[in-house]
Design a protein around this motif. Structure first.
Motif, PDB file in Angstrom:
ATOM      1  N   LEU A  95       3.267  -5.633  33.014  1.00 35.93           N
ATOM      2  CA  LEU A  95       2.346  -6.548  33.693  1.00 35.93           C
ATOM      3  C   LEU A  95       2.707  -6.720  35.164  1.00 35.93           C
ATOM      4  O   LEU A  95       2.355  -7.729  35.773  1.00 35.93           O
ATOM      5  N   GLN A  96       3.355  -5.739  35.730  1.00 38.07           N
ATOM      6  CA  GLN A  96       3.747  -5.825  37.125  1.00 38.07           C
ATOM      7  C   GLN A  96       2.528  -6.016  38.022  1.00 38.07           C
ATOM      8  O   GLN A  96       1.547  -5.266  37.945  1.00 38.07           O
ATOM      9  N   GLY A  97       2.553  -7.046  38.856  1.00 36.31           N
ATOM     10  CA  GLY A  97       1.451  -7.296  39.775  1.00 36.31           C
ATOM     11  C   GLY A  97       0.239  -7.966  39.164  1.00 36.31           C
ATOM     12  O   GLY A  97      -0.766  -8.162  39.852  1.00 36.31           O
ATOM     13  N   VAL A  98       0.316  -8.353  37.899  1.00 40.17           N
ATOM     14  CA  VAL A  98      -0.809  -8.996  37.211  1.00 40.17           C
ATOM     15  C   VAL A  98      -0.672 -10.509  37.309  1.00 40.17           C
ATOM     16  O   VAL A  98       0.413 -11.059  37.081  1.00 40.17           O
ATOM     17  N   ASN A  99      -1.753 -11.174  37.637  1.00 43.15           N
ATOM     18  CA  ASN A  99      -1.788 -12.633  37.619  1.00 43.15           C
ATOM     19  C   ASN A  99      -2.263 -13.099  36.250  1.00 43.15           C
ATOM     20  O   ASN A  99      -3.297 -12.626  35.753  1.00 43.15           O
ATOM     21  N   ALA A 100      -1.540 -14.022  35.632  1.00 45.45           N
ATOM     22  CA  ALA A 100      -1.846 -14.460  34.278  1.00 45.45           C
ATOM     23  C   ALA A 100      -1.876 -15.983  34.186  1.00 45.45           C
ATOM     24  O   ALA A 100      -1.049 -16.663  34.796  1.00 45.45           O
ATOM     25  N   VAL A 101      -2.810 -16.485  33.405  1.00 41.75           N
ATOM     26  CA  VAL A 101      -2.889 -17.907  33.069  1.00 41.75           C
ATOM     27  C   VAL A 101      -2.607 -18.041  31.583  1.00 41.75           C
ATOM     28  O   VAL A 101      -3.218 -17.341  30.766  1.00 41.75           O
ATOM     29  N   ILE A 102      -1.699 -18.932  31.226  1.00 48.05           N
ATOM     30  CA  ILE A 102      -1.343 -19.171  29.825  1.00 48.05           C
ATOM     31  C   ILE A 102      -1.518 -20.648  29.531  1.00 48.05           C
ATOM     32  O   ILE A 102      -0.890 -21.493  30.183  1.00 48.05           O
ATOM     33  N   THR A 103      -2.349 -20.966  28.559  1.00 51.30           N
ATOM     34  CA  THR A 103      -2.507 -22.360  28.131  1.00 51.30           C
ATOM     35  C   THR A 103      -1.548 -22.634  26.974  1.00 51.30           C
ATOM     36  O   THR A 103      -1.087 -21.721  26.297  1.00 51.30           O
ATOM     37  N   GLY A 104      -1.260 -23.910  26.758  1.00 49.25           N
ATOM     38  CA  GLY A 104      -0.321 -24.270  25.695  1.00 49.25           C
ATOM     39  C   GLY A 104       1.056 -23.694  25.934  1.00 49.25           C
ATOM     40  O   GLY A 104       1.785 -23.369  24.983  1.00 49.25           O
ATOM     41  N   ALA A 105       1.443 -23.585  27.205  1.00 50.37           N
ATOM     42  CA  ALA A 105       2.664 -22.862  27.572  1.00 50.37           C
ATOM     43  C   ALA A 105       3.907 -23.722  27.577  1.00 50.37           C
ATOM     44  O   ALA A 105       4.981 -23.227  27.921  1.00 50.37           O
ATOM     45  N   SER A 106       3.787 -24.992  27.220  1.00 50.97           N
ATOM     46  CA  SER A 106       4.935 -25.885  27.376  1.00 50.97           C
ATOM     47  C   SER A 106       5.826 -25.981  26.140  1.00 50.97           C
ATOM     48  O   SER A 106       6.802 -26.731  26.149  1.00 50.97           O
ATOM     49  N   SER A 107       5.527 -25.203  25.085  1.00 58.00           N
ATOM     50  CA  SER A 107       6.399 -25.226  23.908  1.00 58.00           C
ATOM     51  C   SER A 107       6.054 -24.057  22.992  1.00 58.00           C
ATOM     52  O   SER A 107       5.035 -23.388  23.165  1.00 58.00           O
ATOM     53  N   GLY A 108       6.911 -23.828  22.019  1.00 55.70           N
ATOM     54  CA  GLY A 108       6.635 -22.920  20.927  1.00 55.70           C
ATOM     55  C   GLY A 108       6.178 -21.529  21.321  1.00 55.70           C
ATOM     56  O   GLY A 108       6.792 -20.848  22.144  1.00 55.70           O
ATOM     57  N   THR A 166       4.892 -20.083  11.752  1.00 58.97           N
ATOM     58  CA  THR A 166       5.846 -19.651  12.767  1.00 58.97           C
ATOM     59  C   THR A 166       6.861 -20.765  13.013  1.00 58.97           C
ATOM     60  O   THR A 166       6.494 -21.935  13.105  1.00 58.97           O
ATOM     61  N   MET A 167       8.107 -20.398  13.134  1.00 66.67           N
ATOM     62  CA  MET A 167       9.168 -21.387  13.257  1.00 66.67           C
ATOM     63  C   MET A 167       9.252 -21.924  14.694  1.00 66.67           C
ATOM     64  O   MET A 167      10.143 -21.598  15.470  1.00 66.67           O
ATOM     65  N   THR A 168       8.296 -22.757  15.017  1.00 64.42           N
ATOM     66  CA  THR A 168       8.293 -23.463  16.302  1.00 64.42           C
ATOM     67  C   THR A 168       8.998 -24.810  16.120  1.00 64.42           C
ATOM     68  O   THR A 168       9.232 -25.261  14.990  1.00 64.42           O
ATOM     69  N   PRO A 169       9.332 -25.492  17.208  1.00 62.36           N
ATOM     70  CA  PRO A 169       9.936 -26.818  17.070  1.00 62.36           C
ATOM     71  C   PRO A 169       9.056 -27.793  16.276  1.00 62.36           C
ATOM     72  O   PRO A 169       9.585 -28.640  15.542  1.00 62.36           O
ATOM     73  N   VAL A 170       7.746 -27.687  16.412  1.00 61.14           N
ATOM     74  CA  VAL A 170       6.852 -28.582  15.666  1.00 61.14           C
ATOM     75  C   VAL A 170       6.967 -28.326  14.169  1.00 61.14           C
ATOM     76  O   VAL A 170       7.046 -29.269  13.359  1.00 61.14           O
ATOM     77  N   ILE A 171       6.981 -27.052  13.767  1.00 60.32           N
ATOM     78  CA  ILE A 171       7.100 -26.716  12.342  1.00 60.32           C
ATOM     79  C   ILE A 171       8.471 -27.117  11.818  1.00 60.32           C
ATOM     80  O   ILE A 171       8.603 -27.677  10.715  1.00 60.32           O
ATOM     81  N   GLU A 172       9.508 -26.852  12.592  1.00 57.70           N
ATOM     82  CA  GLU A 172      10.857 -27.244  12.170  1.00 57.70           C
ATOM     83  C   GLU A 172      10.940 -28.750  11.964  1.00 57.70           C
ATOM     84  O   GLU A 172      11.516 -29.225  10.972  1.00 57.70           O
ATOM     85  N   ALA A 173      10.346 -29.511  12.857  1.00 53.24           N
ATOM     86  CA  ALA A 173      10.366 -30.966  12.715  1.00 53.24           C
ATOM     87  C   ALA A 173       9.615 -31.412  11.466  1.00 53.24           C
ATOM     88  O   ALA A 173      10.032 -32.346  10.775  1.00 53.24           O
ATOM     89  N   SER A 174       8.498 -30.725  11.172  1.00 52.61           N
ATOM     90  CA  SER A 174       7.734 -31.093   9.974  1.00 52.61           C
ATOM     91  C   SER A 174       8.526 -30.801   8.701  1.00 52.61           C
ATOM     92  O   SER A 174       8.444 -31.547   7.724  1.00 52.61           O
ATOM     93  N   PHE A 175       9.299 -29.717   8.706  1.00 56.23           N
ATOM     94  CA  PHE A 175      10.151 -29.406   7.558  1.00 56.23           C
ATOM     95  C   PHE A 175      11.220 -30.485   7.383  1.00 56.23           C
ATOM     96  O   PHE A 175      11.526 -30.898   6.253  1.00 56.23           O
ATOM     97  N   GLN A 176      11.783 -30.941   8.483  1.00 55.84           N
ATOM     98  CA  GLN A 176      12.866 -31.910   8.410  1.00 55.84           C
ATOM     99  C   GLN A 176      12.398 -33.271   7.892  1.00 55.84           C
ATOM    100  O   GLN A 176      13.214 -34.074   7.438  1.00 55.84           O
ATOM    101  N   ARG A 177      11.110 -33.519   7.958  1.00 52.83           N
ATOM    102  CA  ARG A 177      10.584 -34.789   7.427  1.00 52.83           C
ATOM    103  C   ARG A 177      10.435 -34.769   5.917  1.00 52.83           C
ATOM    104  O   ARG A 177      10.159 -35.815   5.303  1.00 52.83           O
ATOM    105  N   ARG A 178      10.594 -33.625   5.284  1.00 56.75           N
ATOM    106  CA  ARG A 178      10.489 -33.511   3.830  1.00 56.75           C
ATOM    107  C   ARG A 178      11.769 -34.018   3.164  1.00 56.75           C
ATOM    108  O   ARG A 178      12.858 -33.960   3.745  1.00 56.75           O
ATOM    109  N   PRO A 179      11.667 -34.512   1.916  1.00 56.04           N
ATOM    110  CA  PRO A 179      12.874 -35.002   1.226  1.00 56.04           C
ATOM    111  C   PRO A 179      13.956 -33.945   1.101  1.00 56.04           C
ATOM    112  O   PRO A 179      15.146 -34.251   1.202  1.00 56.04           O
TER     113      PRO A 179
END
Length: 244
Positions: free
Chosen positions: A3-16, A178-191
């Motif tokens: 992607l050399q020289g390519v301008n890219a926009v990524i949404t939802g880029a702040s996690s996972g 997919t093992m994102t922080p959100v999914i990991e947190a949801s697993f940790q809330r289980r008994p």
């Protein structure tokens, strides 16, 4: 670098997954404009641009496009990686909750496409939508999410046909669990988090969850010239889940 020289926009880029995509694109030489809901980006990279905001708001999406035009000029790659997941029985889902899921996963993607497509360079561009395995199959308590992500797939296919003569390719990556922080947190809330994880893994033929980096690999492929004759495609990255 792909992607050399390519301008890219990524949404939802702040996690996972979005954060992993940004890392891959940065490695491959892209100049990045990132957006997410967090006030500040999760990592500091001096060459990146970051604009926080709500993609459900067309005024913000227009501002994002204006920032892209002013700072980048054109946009050769757009990745739509934002979304919202809410679970619950269909008959018990409020109209407000349903509206939020549909707007955040589908209508906001339309807004991003509408405002950023005019910034595609003359040589063409690539848009990659991050949908979900649940956009391809149903699951109890996920009906509205499936409807929204399935709608995103249909939106991408329609756009692929409509914009083909402009050289704009539009494709979809459909991740499995997919093992994102959100999914990991949801697993940790289980008994019993470990037992619950094993149960979820057992529902996948490859018997494990994806990593964000594996999903980012697929997005990078569809964004790069290596996929130059692919448009309107849906690429599952789900360990075989939708092959059942």
């Amino acid at each position: 670098m792909r992607l050399q020289g390519v301008n890219a926009v990524i949404t939802g880029a702040s996690s996972g997954i979005g954060q992993a995509i940004a890392s891959h694109f940065r490695r491959e030489g892209a100049r990045l404009l990132l957006t997410g809901r967090r006030p500040e980006p999760p990592e500091s990279h001096p060459d990146d641009l970051y604009l926080a905001g709500d993609l459900d708001d067309e005024r913000f999406v227009a501002e994002l496009a204006a920032r892209a035009r002013g700072n980048l000029g054109d946009v050769g790659v757009v990745v739509l990686c934002h979304g919202l997941q809410r679970s619950g029985p269909l008959a018990e889902t409020s109209y407000e909750a349903a509206r939020d899921v549909l707007h955040t996963n589908l209508l906001s993607a339309f807004l991003v496409m509408k405002h950023l497509m005019p910034l595609a360079p003359e040589r063409g561009a690539s848009m990659v939508c991050v949908s979900s395995r649940l956009g391809m199959v149903g699951m109890p308590n996920q009906t509205l999410y499936s409807a929204a992500k399935g709608g995103l797939i249909a939106l991408a296919r329609g756009a692929a046909v409509e914009w083909a003569d402009r050289g704009i390719r539009v494709n979809v990556v459909a991740p499995g669990l997919t093992m994102t922080p959100v999914i990991e947190a949801s697993f940790q809330r289980r008994p019993d988090p470990a037992a619950y994880r094993r149960t979820r893994e057992d529902s996948i033929p490859m018997r494990r969850l994806a990593t964000p980096e594996e999903v980012a690999d697929a997005v990078l492929f569809l964004a790069s010239p290596e996929s130059s004759y692919i448009t309107g495609a849906v690429l599952p990255v789900d360990g075989g889940y939708t092959a059942f």
